[in-house]
Design a protein around this motif. Structure first.
Motif, short mmCIF file in Angstrom:
data_model
loop_
_atom_site.label_atom_id
_atom_site.label_comp_id
_atom_site.label_asym_id
_atom_site.label_seq_id
_atom_site.Cartn_x
_atom_site.Cartn_y
_atom_site.Cartn_z
N LEU A 1 -4.82 15.74 -3.38
CA LEU A 1 -5.84 14.71 -3.24
C LEU A 1 -5.23 13.33 -3.16
N SER A 2 -3.98 13.27 -3.47
CA SER A 2 -3.36 11.97 -3.59
C SER A 2 -3.40 11.22 -2.27
N THR A 3 -3.43 9.91 -2.41
CA THR A 3 -3.52 9.09 -1.22
C THR A 3 -2.17 8.44 -0.95
N SER A 4 -1.15 9.04 -1.44
CA SER A 4 0.15 8.42 -1.36
C SER A 4 0.49 7.98 0.06
N GLN A 5 1.07 6.81 0.11
CA GLN A 5 1.46 6.31 1.42
C GLN A 5 2.93 6.61 1.66
N LYS A 6 3.52 7.31 0.72
CA LYS A 6 4.94 7.62 0.86
C LYS A 6 5.05 8.98 1.54
N GLY B 1 -10.20 6.48 -2.75
CA GLY B 1 -11.10 6.74 -3.88
C GLY B 1 -10.43 7.47 -5.02
N ALA B 2 -9.70 8.53 -4.68
CA ALA B 2 -9.08 9.33 -5.73
C ALA B 2 -8.00 8.56 -6.47
N ALA B 3 -7.22 7.76 -5.74
CA ALA B 3 -6.16 6.98 -6.39
C ALA B 3 -6.78 5.95 -7.33
N ASP C 1 -12.52 7.99 1.14
CA ASP C 1 -11.81 9.27 1.23
C ASP C 1 -10.31 9.09 1.04
#
Lengths: 181, 281
Positions: free
Chosen positions: A115-120, A32-34, A29
């Motif tokens: 949807l992005s999984t950005s950690q920023k 996956g998208a990244a 979750d």
């Protein structure tokens, strides 16, 4: 905001090492998208990208025990697994290489930022990147990072001297960095 | 080490993009352990690229998550993994919904299908193995031929070596006289070397500096004994032009070579004399 904030990387690694389905679910979750986006960007074909995503998750699962946090972040590690696997596919003789670089612009207007999984914390969208990055710089990044080309191959592809590839890749990353700030 | 200069050299950018040369990669990885500034520069670029990758995120197709989880479990049990692109949602499911009515038939079809698949697999394997054994056989016969060629080469080398050794023995033997036959008339550019063993009276001839005789002709050696020519045999030009043993000549004042018809003549054709030399002492 992605649910990433629920776990730190260290917690996630511990969870993954337990290897239960919940850990997989969380991983999928959040990343996956990244990873699928990278697979699509590199292979440009849905079927191939699906196969690749599966291969990447299997590799993550197999190798999580040997992941060493002191050598880099988990995300970097996973991204490299995905890039290397995709480069292997691109280089395999069976893969029908589509010479043109995936049209990033097509994606620009599908707003995937949610949807992005950005950690920023300060998330930068694709549109801003594409508009902020000079075309010739984006090409260099795409060929090197997303196609696994060598300097010589880039020089040949773009019909420029290797020295120019060097200066351009430096300028490309400087510009990318300034956009991301 | 000038860190700032290194940081602005472009090596770090190439490294992060994955296009740095191997030796640059090694150097950089070492330096980034030593210098936190370099490690920080690498990390900063890395994060920019990863943010770019992030921005490309696309939600994977529905159902892929479950497929991948099944594949992970299959992989852990070392079962063959099905690729999502091969997953087909067709006939088997249609059969499955018909269970009950034609359940037995479906099962029969399935076992038939399995048997056919097994048979096909076995045939394929046989073909592959047969091909492999064919190839191995072919390689073996190639190697045999190669070996025979090498043996022949070896024999050839050995005979040449023996010949050379023999020639060297002759040259070093104080009882063997060497006589140079110098060019005569139009043939001043030619000469021949003759060795004459003082004990066995064997005569050896080398024609390194003679033109190839025309077809149907051969050089013939003559010993002049008491003013009369005695044939000492014909010389065979075999391409190697090595020392050849001629007839044994007990006594002679002079040697000469003429061009004669193949097989030699009874008497020398004097105007075809090429070289001649007197026996000293």
């Amino acid at each position: 905001m992605p649910p990433y904030s629920h776990h730190t990387e260290a917690e996630l690694v511990a969870l993954l090492k337990s290897k239960d389905q919940q850990a997989f679910s969380y991983l999928y979750d959040n990343y996956g998208a990244a990873l699928y986006g990278v697979a699509m960007k590199m292979l440009n074909k849905e079927e191939a990208a699906k196969d690749l995503l599966q291969e990447v998750f299997i590799k993550i699962w197999r190798n999580i025990a040997s992941y060493d946090p002191s050598r880099g972040r988990l995300y970097t590690w996973m991204l490299n697994i995905a890039r290397n696997a995709a480069i292997d596919v691109l280089r395999s003789s069976g893969f029908n290489q589509d010479k043109k670089i995936s049209g990033i612009e097509q994606n620009v207007y599908n707003d995937n930022s949610a949807l992005s999984t950005s950690q920023k914390t300060d998330h930068v969208g694709l549109k801003q990147i594409v508009e902020g990055l000079k075309e010739e710089y984006r090409l260099i990044i795409d060929l090197a990072y997303f196609k696994g080309f060598t300097q010589e191959e880039i020089a040949r592809e773009l019909n420029i001297p290797v020295g120019t590839v060097k200066t351009r890749s430096r300028n490309a990353l400087l510009q990318l960095k300034s956009i991301m700030k | 080490m000038d860190i700032q200069q290194y940081i602005s050299s472009g090596v770090i950018e190439a490294y992060v993009l994955g296009i740095a040369a191997d030796e640059d990669v090694r150097e950089l990885e070492q330096l980034s352990h030593q210098y936190p500034e370099i490690a920080a520069a690498v990390e900063e670029y890395r994060r920019s690229l990863e943010a770019y990758a992030d921005a490309l995120a696309i939600t994977p197709p529905a159902g892929l998550k479950d497929q991948i989880w099944s594949a992970i479990q299959a992989d852990e049990q070392q079962l063959p993994v099905v690729h999502p692109s091969q997953e087909h949602t067709g006939s088997t499911f249609d059969f499955a919904t018909n269970e009950g009515k034609g359940g037995r038939r479906v099962r029969l079809y399935r076992s038939l299908a399995a048997a056919v698949a097994l048979l096909l697999g076995s045939i394929t394997l046989n073909i592959v193995l047969w091909n492999q054994s064919q190839q191995t056989g072919k390689k073996m016969s190639e190697m045999k031929q190669e070996q025979q060629r090498m043996l022949a080469d070896n024999q050839d080398f050995r005979s040449r070596l023996e010949q050379s050794a023999h020639q060297l023995d002759l040259l070093l033997d104080p009882f063997v006289k060497s006589i140079v036959l110098a060019g005569v008339g139009a043939h001043t550019n030619n000469n021949a070397m003759l060795l004459w063993d003082g004990r066995s009276k064997d005569v050896y001839l080398s024609l390194k500096n003679m033109p190839l005789p025309p077809a149907g002709k051969q050089y013939q050696l003559w010993a002049i004994v008491n003013g009369k020519p005695v044939s000492a045999g014909v010389y065979t030009m075999d391409g190697k032009q090595a020392m050849q043993k001629m007839k044994t000549i007990p006594q002679a004042e002079m040697f000469a070579i003429t061009l004669e018809q193949e097989g030699g003549s009874e008497t020398p054709t004097l105007d075809e004399m090429y070289v001649a030399g007197k026996v000293q002492g």
